[in-house]
Design a protein around this motif. Structure first.
Motif, short mmCIF file in Angstrom:
data_model
loop_
_atom_site.label_atom_id
_atom_site.label_comp_id
_atom_site.label_asym_id
_atom_site.label_seq_id
_atom_site.Cartn_x
_atom_site.Cartn_y
_atom_site.Cartn_z
N LYS A 263 -11.33 -59.25 7.58
CA LYS A 263 -12.03 -60.52 7.40
C LYS A 263 -13.05 -60.62 8.59
O LYS A 263 -13.73 -61.72 8.81
N GLY A 264 -13.68 -59.64 9.08
CA GLY A 264 -14.52 -59.30 10.17
C GLY A 264 -14.29 -60.13 11.38
O GLY A 264 -15.28 -60.70 12.06
N ILE A 265 -12.91 -60.23 11.67
CA ILE A 265 -12.65 -60.96 13.08
C ILE A 265 -12.66 -59.66 14.24
O ILE A 265 -11.46 -58.87 14.00
N LYS A 266 -13.70 -59.63 14.88
CA LYS A 266 -13.51 -58.34 15.91
C LYS A 266 -14.30 -58.74 17.06
O LYS A 266 -15.27 -59.79 17.16
N ASP A 267 -14.24 -57.97 18.14
CA ASP A 267 -14.73 -58.17 19.36
C ASP A 267 -14.95 -56.84 20.03
O ASP A 267 -14.18 -55.89 19.56
N HIS A 268 -15.69 -56.99 21.08
CA HIS A 268 -15.84 -55.59 22.06
C HIS A 268 -15.68 -56.20 23.39
O HIS A 268 -16.44 -56.99 23.90
N VAL A 269 -14.61 -55.82 23.85
CA VAL A 269 -14.37 -56.23 25.48
C VAL A 269 -13.93 -55.04 26.09
O VAL A 269 -13.11 -54.15 25.80
N ASN A 270 -14.37 -54.80 27.48
CA ASN A 270 -14.01 -53.88 28.33
C ASN A 270 -14.02 -52.37 27.96
O ASN A 270 -13.29 -51.54 27.78
N ASN A 271 -15.20 -52.01 27.11
CA ASN A 271 -15.40 -50.82 26.34
C ASN A 271 -14.31 -50.61 25.35
O ASN A 271 -14.21 -49.14 25.02
N LYS A 272 -13.64 -51.51 24.87
CA LYS A 272 -12.62 -51.50 23.54
C LYS A 272 -13.14 -52.37 22.48
O LYS A 272 -13.89 -53.45 22.52
N SER A 273 -13.15 -51.63 21.10
CA SER A 273 -13.20 -52.39 20.12
C SER A 273 -12.03 -53.04 19.66
O SER A 273 -10.70 -52.28 19.68
N ILE A 274 -11.90 -54.24 19.28
CA ILE A 274 -10.67 -54.85 19.09
C ILE A 274 -10.64 -55.74 17.56
O ILE A 274 -11.75 -56.38 17.17
N ASN B 249 3.70 -62.22 26.24
CA ASN B 249 2.56 -61.79 25.63
C ASN B 249 1.86 -62.67 24.86
O ASN B 249 2.44 -63.15 23.99
N PHE B 250 0.40 -62.39 24.82
CA PHE B 250 -0.28 -63.38 23.99
C PHE B 250 -1.48 -62.62 23.66
O PHE B 250 -2.27 -61.81 24.28
N ILE B 251 -2.17 -63.19 22.38
CA ILE B 251 -3.55 -62.66 22.08
C ILE B 251 -4.16 -63.86 21.96
O ILE B 251 -3.63 -64.99 21.96
N TYR B 252 -5.45 -63.77 21.90
CA TYR B 252 -6.48 -65.05 21.57
C TYR B 252 -7.20 -64.96 20.55
O TYR B 252 -7.84 -63.60 20.51
N LYS B 253 -7.45 -65.78 19.77
CA LYS B 253 -8.48 -66.00 18.97
C LYS B 253 -9.30 -67.08 19.06
O LYS B 253 -8.77 -68.26 18.77
N GLY B 254 -10.64 -66.98 19.41
CA GLY B 254 -11.44 -68.07 19.83
C GLY B 254 -10.75 -68.78 20.99
O GLY B 254 -10.03 -67.94 22.07
N LEU C 273 -8.25 -61.74 24.20
CA LEU C 273 -7.97 -60.84 25.28
C LEU C 273 -6.44 -60.77 25.48
O LEU C 273 -5.93 -61.69 25.35
N ILE C 274 -6.00 -59.54 25.82
CA ILE C 274 -4.48 -59.26 26.07
C ILE C 274 -4.29 -59.74 27.59
O ILE C 274 -4.94 -59.42 28.46
#
Length: 172
Positions: free
Chosen positions: A95-106, A22-27, A12-13
């Motif tokens: 690499k299949g690292i994806k998510d769906h958050v707040n109506n966004k594909s990430i 600014n940060f991003i999160y992976k797990g 999540l940003i």
């Protein structure tokens, strides 16, 4: 299984708070990142323009792509091509690292240390990516590094994001 799912659930940003970090999160891992850039989408999609962010990680970096999608079944996937100002490209495999958050594909893609060095000295001009799972099947788009400027207010601003400078500052 639950831990595995939380590792795949990604980032999540964070809103810019105080120190302008600014940060991003992976797990459960947090990575320092550039500001997000909203590139202009070429073609038509249901929603707005995609956003791109580059993050710093020990073995190189990450490219995070996010875009609003109309349905949870739509997602960013497949190979991503990053076009640079010197005419070269960087190809990122899915690499299949994806998510769906707040109506966004990430989706998250990896850069090697050598690719980060190229990004530090060459501006990103365009990114090619695909959205899968929709009624149309796989749709492939390009997004150009263009930003809206207002001549009267932004006379000193460039009509593009200086991605090379942002990446250089992040990897100091």
């Amino acid at each position: 299984m639950k831990k595995s799912v939380s590792t795949i659930l990604l980032m999540l940003i964070l809103c810019t708070i105080g120190s302008a970090q600014n940060f991003i999160y992976k797990g459960n891992n947090q990575y320092q990142a550039t500001n997000s850039w909203s590139f202009e989408l070429n073609g038509h999609y249901w929603t707005g323009d995609p956003e791109f962010t580059i993050a710093k990680q020990p073995n190189g970096g990450y490219l995070m792509i996010s875009i609003d999608v109309p349905f949870k079944s739509n997602y960013i996937g497949g190979t991503v091509t990053v076009f640079l100002s010197d005419g070269t490209i960087i190809t990122c495999t899915d690499k299949g690292i994806k998510d769906h958050v707040n109506n966004k594909s990430i989706a998250l893609y990896s850069f090697t240390k050598a690719e980060i060095e190229r990004l530090k000295s060459n501006r990103i001009t365009r990114i090619r990516f695909s959205i899968k799972g929709g009624m149309e099947g796989t749709e492939t788009f390009t997004a150009d590094n263009r930003r809206m400027t207002y001549a009267y207010y932004d006379s000193d601003s460039k009509s593009y994001y200086e991605t090379d400078i942002a990446v250089s500052e992040l990897f100091e």
